[in-house]
Design a protein around this motif. Structure first.
Motif, PDB file in Angstrom:
ATOM      1  N   LYS A 170      -1.471  13.390   1.797  1.00  0.00           N
ATOM      2  CA  LYS A 170      -2.566  12.497   2.173  1.00  0.00           C
ATOM      3  C   LYS A 170      -2.028  11.150   2.649  1.00  0.00           C
ATOM      4  O   LYS A 170      -2.557  10.550   3.589  1.00  0.00           O
ATOM      5  CB  LYS A 170      -3.507  12.285   0.983  1.00  0.00           C
ATOM      6  CG  LYS A 170      -4.355  13.498   0.625  1.00  0.00           C
ATOM      7  CD  LYS A 170      -5.365  13.798   1.717  1.00  0.00           C
ATOM      8  CE  LYS A 170      -6.277  14.945   1.329  1.00  0.00           C
ATOM      9  NZ  LYS A 170      -7.232  15.291   2.414  1.00  0.00           N
ATOM     10  N   ILE A 171      -0.971  10.681   1.991  1.00  0.00           N
ATOM     11  CA  ILE A 171      -0.365   9.401   2.381  1.00  0.00           C
ATOM     12  C   ILE A 171       0.217   9.498   3.786  1.00  0.00           C
ATOM     13  O   ILE A 171       0.052   8.601   4.610  1.00  0.00           O
ATOM     14  CB  ILE A 171       0.742   9.000   1.377  1.00  0.00           C
ATOM     15  CG1 ILE A 171       0.126   8.667   0.014  1.00  0.00           C
ATOM     16  CG2 ILE A 171       1.525   7.805   1.903  1.00  0.00           C
ATOM     17  CD1 ILE A 171      -0.918   7.582   0.044  1.00  0.00           C
ATOM     18  N   ASP A 172       0.899  10.605   4.063  1.00  0.00           N
ATOM     19  CA  ASP A 172       1.486  10.808   5.397  1.00  0.00           C
ATOM     20  C   ASP A 172       0.397  10.872   6.465  1.00  0.00           C
ATOM     21  O   ASP A 172       0.544  10.307   7.554  1.00  0.00           O
ATOM     22  CB  ASP A 172       2.314  12.094   5.420  1.00  0.00           C
ATOM     23  CG  ASP A 172       3.571  11.983   4.570  1.00  0.00           C
ATOM     24  OD1 ASP A 172       3.978  10.849   4.253  1.00  0.00           O
ATOM     25  OD2 ASP A 172       4.132  13.041   4.202  1.00  0.00           O
TER      26      ASP A 172
ATOM     27  N   GLN B 120       1.296  12.933  -1.482  1.00  0.00           N
ATOM     28  CA  GLN B 120       2.192  12.533  -0.405  1.00  0.00           C
ATOM     29  C   GLN B 120       1.683  13.023   0.944  1.00  0.00           C
ATOM     30  O   GLN B 120       1.802  12.331   1.959  1.00  0.00           O
ATOM     31  CB  GLN B 120       3.602  13.066  -0.650  1.00  0.00           C
ATOM     32  CG  GLN B 120       4.642  12.524   0.326  1.00  0.00           C
ATOM     33  CD  GLN B 120       4.721  11.000   0.311  1.00  0.00           C
ATOM     34  OE1 GLN B 120       4.828  10.384  -0.744  1.00  0.00           O
ATOM     35  NE2 GLN B 120       4.651  10.389   1.497  1.00  0.00           N
TER      36      GLN B 120
ATOM     37  N   ASP C  59       0.840  -1.195   0.000  1.00  0.00           N
ATOM     38  CA  ASP C  59       0.000   0.000   0.000  1.00  0.00           C
ATOM     39  C   ASP C  59       0.875   1.246   0.000  1.00  0.00           C
ATOM     40  O   ASP C  59       1.995   1.244   0.519  1.00  0.00           O
ATOM     41  CB  ASP C  59      -0.916   0.015   1.226  1.00  0.00           C
ATOM     42  CG  ASP C  59      -1.967  -1.097   1.167  1.00  0.00           C
ATOM     43  OD1 ASP C  59      -2.341  -1.478   0.046  1.00  0.00           O
ATOM     44  OD2 ASP C  59      -2.389  -1.563   2.241  1.00  0.00           O
ATOM     45  N   ALA C  60       0.338   2.317  -0.570  1.00  0.00           N
ATOM     46  CA  ALA C  60       1.095   3.571  -0.624  1.00  0.00           C
ATOM     47  C   ALA C  60       1.391   4.092   0.777  1.00  0.00           C
ATOM     48  O   ALA C  60       2.487   4.569   1.057  1.00  0.00           O
ATOM     49  CB  ALA C  60       0.312   4.602  -1.435  1.00  0.00           C
ATOM     50  N   ALA C  61       0.398   3.992   1.649  1.00  0.00           N
ATOM     51  CA  ALA C  61       0.588   4.433   3.032  1.00  0.00           C
ATOM     52  C   ALA C  61       1.362   3.379   3.813  1.00  0.00           C
ATOM     53  O   ALA C  61       0.972   2.213   3.837  1.00  0.00           O
ATOM     54  CB  ALA C  61      -0.769   4.687   3.685  1.00  0.00           C
TER      55      ALA C  61
ATOM     56  N   ASN D 111     -11.216   7.889   3.983  1.00  0.00           N
ATOM     57  CA  ASN D 111     -10.574   6.954   3.060  1.00  0.00           C
ATOM     58  C   ASN D 111     -11.217   7.042   1.684  1.00  0.00           C
ATOM     59  O   ASN D 111     -10.534   7.087   0.655  1.00  0.00           O
ATOM     60  CB  ASN D 111     -10.680   5.533   3.616  1.00  0.00           C
ATOM     61  CG  ASN D 111      -9.818   4.546   2.866  1.00  0.00           C
ATOM     62  OD1 ASN D 111      -9.979   4.351   1.667  1.00  0.00           O
ATOM     63  ND2 ASN D 111      -8.886   3.916   3.563  1.00  0.00           N
TER      64      ASN D 111
ATOM     65  N   SER E 215      -2.544   9.494   6.300  1.00  0.00           N
ATOM     66  CA  SER E 215      -3.102   8.147   6.438  1.00  0.00           C
ATOM     67  C   SER E 215      -2.194   7.263   7.283  1.00  0.00           C
ATOM     68  O   SER E 215      -2.658   6.507   8.137  1.00  0.00           O
ATOM     69  CB  SER E 215      -3.301   7.523   5.048  1.00  0.00           C
ATOM     70  OG  SER E 215      -3.816   6.210   5.153  1.00  0.00           O
ATOM     71  N   SER E 216      -0.890   7.356   7.043  1.00  0.00           N
ATOM     72  CA  SER E 216       0.073   6.560   7.807  1.00  0.00           C
ATOM     73  C   SER E 216       0.021   6.916   9.290  1.00  0.00           C
ATOM     74  O   SER E 216       0.048   6.038  10.157  1.00  0.00           O
ATOM     75  CB  SER E 216       1.491   6.777   7.269  1.00  0.00           C
ATOM     76  OG  SER E 216       1.600   6.324   5.937  1.00  0.00           O
TER      77      SER E 216
END
Length: 277
Positions: A165-167, A163, A38-40, A198, A169-170
């Motif tokens: 949004k990914i951060d 990026q 997954d990206a996150a 999500n 989410s992580s």
């Protein structure tokens, strides 16, 4: 006249009974084996630790005690249902459903040993005395890797938006992981806010990456909906009127979509996990 009234009342009761909805317990999960695709990116939980195993026992026991589902659906390719059948047939008889010595890569062993399909899905189905576990996934290529390239070309959104949004989410995932009990982690993953955020990224971010004649963003979003709609249709066409309770176990992203579909489907009644365990 009394006989006619009794007949009409009976027919009404039969009709009402036939309209009874099927309860759907939707469980959005992280990947217990965390393949890192997954990206996150997030921290890992060791599902094989004793306290995690105890949590799985408690979670599945509560589901069985309250609902005893007649069908359990998991995120395994539906085209490979026969393979899943072989695994589950071995599992439910107490035999090893995979041969560790035949697996040459570490991620393969982790998949069979730790994945939620087997750890949660198989465990729940066996306790519910189900004869099979149902595969529902429809894998499809999603070109998220093109995001920054397309953002730079189209300039409709900032390149760093994805990026960011990914951060976020992580960080949210790791916040859920900080909870000790697996049940609390899953509840954290399945809050209304988490599921909406999500799903919202597809509209708030991806769908804006369009610039005639390249509709990469809308094509990406449409592909995501397309995949999930096909997955959901597998469930729709597999359940029968004899099913009172079913369980769907999928990744959080799919759960966000499934929740929307279930709410719109007149055959189903959505049961949130917060009402189960």
């Amino acid at each position: 006249m009394k006989s006619l009234f009794t007949l009409i009342l009976s027919l009404v009761c039969i009709y009402c009974a036939s309209q009874k909805k099927i309860n759907v317990i939707l469980i959005g999960t992280m990947h217990f084996n965390n393949p890192g695709k997954d990206a996150a990116k997030s921290e890992e939980i060791d599902i094989l630790k004793d306290h995690r195993q105890n949590s799985l026992e408690k979670i599945t026991n509560k589901i069985v005690e309250k609902y005893k589902p007649t069908k359990v659906f998991v995120e395994y390719p539906s085209k490979n249902q026969k393979t899943l059948d072989k695994f589950y047939d071995l599992y439910k008889t107490g035999k090893a459903y995979y041969q560790a010595d035949t697996l040459t890569k570490a991620w393969q062993k982790r998949y069979f040993e730790e994945c939620e399909i087997f750890q949660l899905g198989f465990r729940l189905a066996k306790k519910s005395e189900n004869q099979k576990v149902y595969a529902m996934d429809h894998p499809a290529e999603m070109r998220f890797d093109l995001f920054q390239q397309k953002a730079k070309e189209m300039q409709t959104i900032d390149e760093s938006a994805f990026q960011k949004k990914i951060d976020e989410s992580s960080n949210k995932t790791n916040s859920c992981y900080s909870k000790n009990d697996l049940a609390d982690i899953l509840k954290c993953f399945n809050t209304e806010k988490e599921l909406q955020q999500n799903k919202g990224i597809y509209i708030n971010l991806f769908n804006r990456l369009n610039k005639t004649p390249d509709f990469y963003g809308s094509d990406l979003v449409a592909g995501w909906y397309h995949r999930n709609l096909i997955m959901y249709s597998t469930i729709q066409n597999t359940v029968s009127d004899n099913d009172q309770n079913i369980v769907i176990i999928v990744g959080q992203g799919h759960a966000a979509m499934m929740q929307e579909f279930i709410k719109l489907d007149e055959r189903f009644n959505l049961i949130k996990i917060t009402d189960v365990f």
